[in-house]
Design a protein around this motif. Structure first.
Motif, PDB file in Angstrom:
ATOM      1  N   ALA A 129      -5.005   8.693 -17.831  1.00  0.00           N
ATOM      2  CA  ALA A 129      -3.656   7.569 -18.014  1.00  0.00           C
ATOM      3  C   ALA A 129      -3.935   6.704 -16.434  1.00  0.00           C
ATOM      4  N   LEU A 141      -3.234   4.072 -21.460  1.00  0.00           N
ATOM      5  CA  LEU A 141      -3.811   5.475 -22.269  1.00  0.00           C
ATOM      6  C   LEU A 141      -5.536   5.366 -22.291  1.00  0.00           C
ATOM      7  N   GLY A 156       1.697   3.291 -22.901  1.00  0.00           N
ATOM      8  CA  GLY A 156       1.200   3.259 -21.693  1.00  0.00           C
ATOM      9  C   GLY A 156       2.418   2.676 -20.530  1.00  0.00           C
ATOM     10  N   LEU A 222       3.229  12.040 -18.458  1.00  0.00           N
ATOM     11  CA  LEU A 222       2.005  12.345 -19.002  1.00  0.00           C
ATOM     12  C   LEU A 222       1.452  13.799 -18.726  1.00  0.00           C
ATOM     13  N   PHE A 226       0.627  13.949 -22.798  1.00  0.00           N
ATOM     14  CA  PHE A 226      -0.579  13.168 -23.182  1.00  0.00           C
ATOM     15  C   PHE A 226      -1.645  14.127 -22.861  1.00  0.00           C
ATOM     16  N   PRO A 228      -3.150  14.641 -19.988  1.00  0.00           N
ATOM     17  CA  PRO A 228      -5.045  14.093 -19.587  1.00  0.00           C
ATOM     18  C   PRO A 228      -5.529  15.043 -18.465  1.00  0.00           C
ATOM     19  N   ILE A 231      -5.249  11.199 -13.911  1.00  0.00           N
ATOM     20  CA  ILE A 231      -4.136  10.373 -13.581  1.00  0.00           C
ATOM     21  C   ILE A 231      -4.728   9.310 -12.478  1.00  0.00           C
TER      22      ILE A 231
END
Length: 290
Positions: A129, A141, A156, A222, A226, A228, A231
């Protein structure tokens, strides 16, 4: 070759790119309220950048246009107030007619994320992200190495996490600038801050402490939605401020059965000069070649 053009509050970035390699970046001021005049200035800047490379428009595959604002249609955006004259207008046909080239459009935060994916710290991971601290507070993203746009092209848009009552507490650079103006530096611009070490400036630590809860809300959202591996703090955020925010990051990670879940690393963006324009210049390649 391809061209990338990014429309930001206060500046218009341009990038001329070879096959996956930036050849030249330049920037012209964004000012005034006439769309036709700003497009004329973009046309002149494109002419200049091509002339410096002894290139012609027929050598250009196409143009990626990155605009600050919510996406409304394929190439129409709802922009911040200083870019109101760019808002709610189908921009690709207008700029395409001006430049005589095909245009692909996207949000500037997502093109900055794409630049970071190809040329920055995002090369290390497939899913990350990107928090774009530009005039406002948005992001992009990247999933499987490619931008994820969502159903309406607005994945996003991190400012949506905040209601009107706490909109002023986001870590948006325009709000930092307002805070610094009130603390005895009335002539500062965002460009002035980019290379400064702000940690010891009066009022900066106070501001970072104030916006840290909003930063943490975004980071934890996030993580939850998401998941991730990384970040990235990018956009116009000075590296010194990015590091201060990273130091204040608190990720919600309660142990279960004595074990913690994996959480993303946080990093400062590596692509710092015209990331939106660089990412925009990649769009024609992704759309036609890659």
């Amino acid at each position: 070759m391809t061209l990338g053009i990014s429309i930001n509050v206060g500046s218009i970035g341009l990038c001329l790119m070879g096959f996956g390699e930036p050849l030249e970046n330049t920037e012209i001021p964004q000012a005034g309220s006439s769309l036709s005049e700003e497009m004329d200035r973009i046309g002149a800047a494109v002419k200049d950048i091509l002339a410096r490379r002894s290139a012609n428009r027929r050598d250009v595959l196409g143009v990626g246009l990155a605009v600050a604002g919510h996406r409304m249609l394929e190439s129409a955006f709802n922009c911040p107030l200083p870019l109101a004259h760019w808002s709610l207008i189908d921009l690709a046909p207008l700029l395409g007619a001006k430049l005589g080239l095909p245009i692909w459009a996207d949000n500037v935060a997502r093109t900055a994320a794409l630049a970071e994916a190809i040329f920055g710290v995002g090369r290390e991971v497939a899913d990350f992200a990107y928090i774009a601290h530009l005039h406002g507070y948005g992001g992009g993203l990247v999933s499987g190495g490619m931008p994820f746009r969502g159903s309406f092209g607005n994945a996003g848009e991190f400012s949506v996490l905040f209601g009107q009552q706490d909109y002023e507490e986001r870590p948006a650079p325009s709000l930092l600038l307002r805070h610094l103006h009130a603390n005895g530096r009335p002539d500062l611009t965002l460009k002035d801050l980019k290379s400064e070490d702000l940690a010891q400036w009066q009022g900066v630590a106070e501001w970072v402490d104030r916006v840290a809860p909003a930063h943490n809300r975004t980071v934890n959202a996030l993580c939850a939605v998401f998941d991730p591996a990384l970040i990235v703090l990018g956009g116009e955020l000075p590296h010194s401020l990015a590091r201060m925010l990273i130091e204040r990051t608190e990720i919600n990670n309660l142990p279960r059965h004595g074990a913690l879940r994996d959480v993303p690393k946080l990093a400062v963006a590596e692509v710092i000069d015209a990331p939106g324009a660089i990412g925009a210049a990649l769009i024609p390649l992704f759309e036609t070649v890659l």
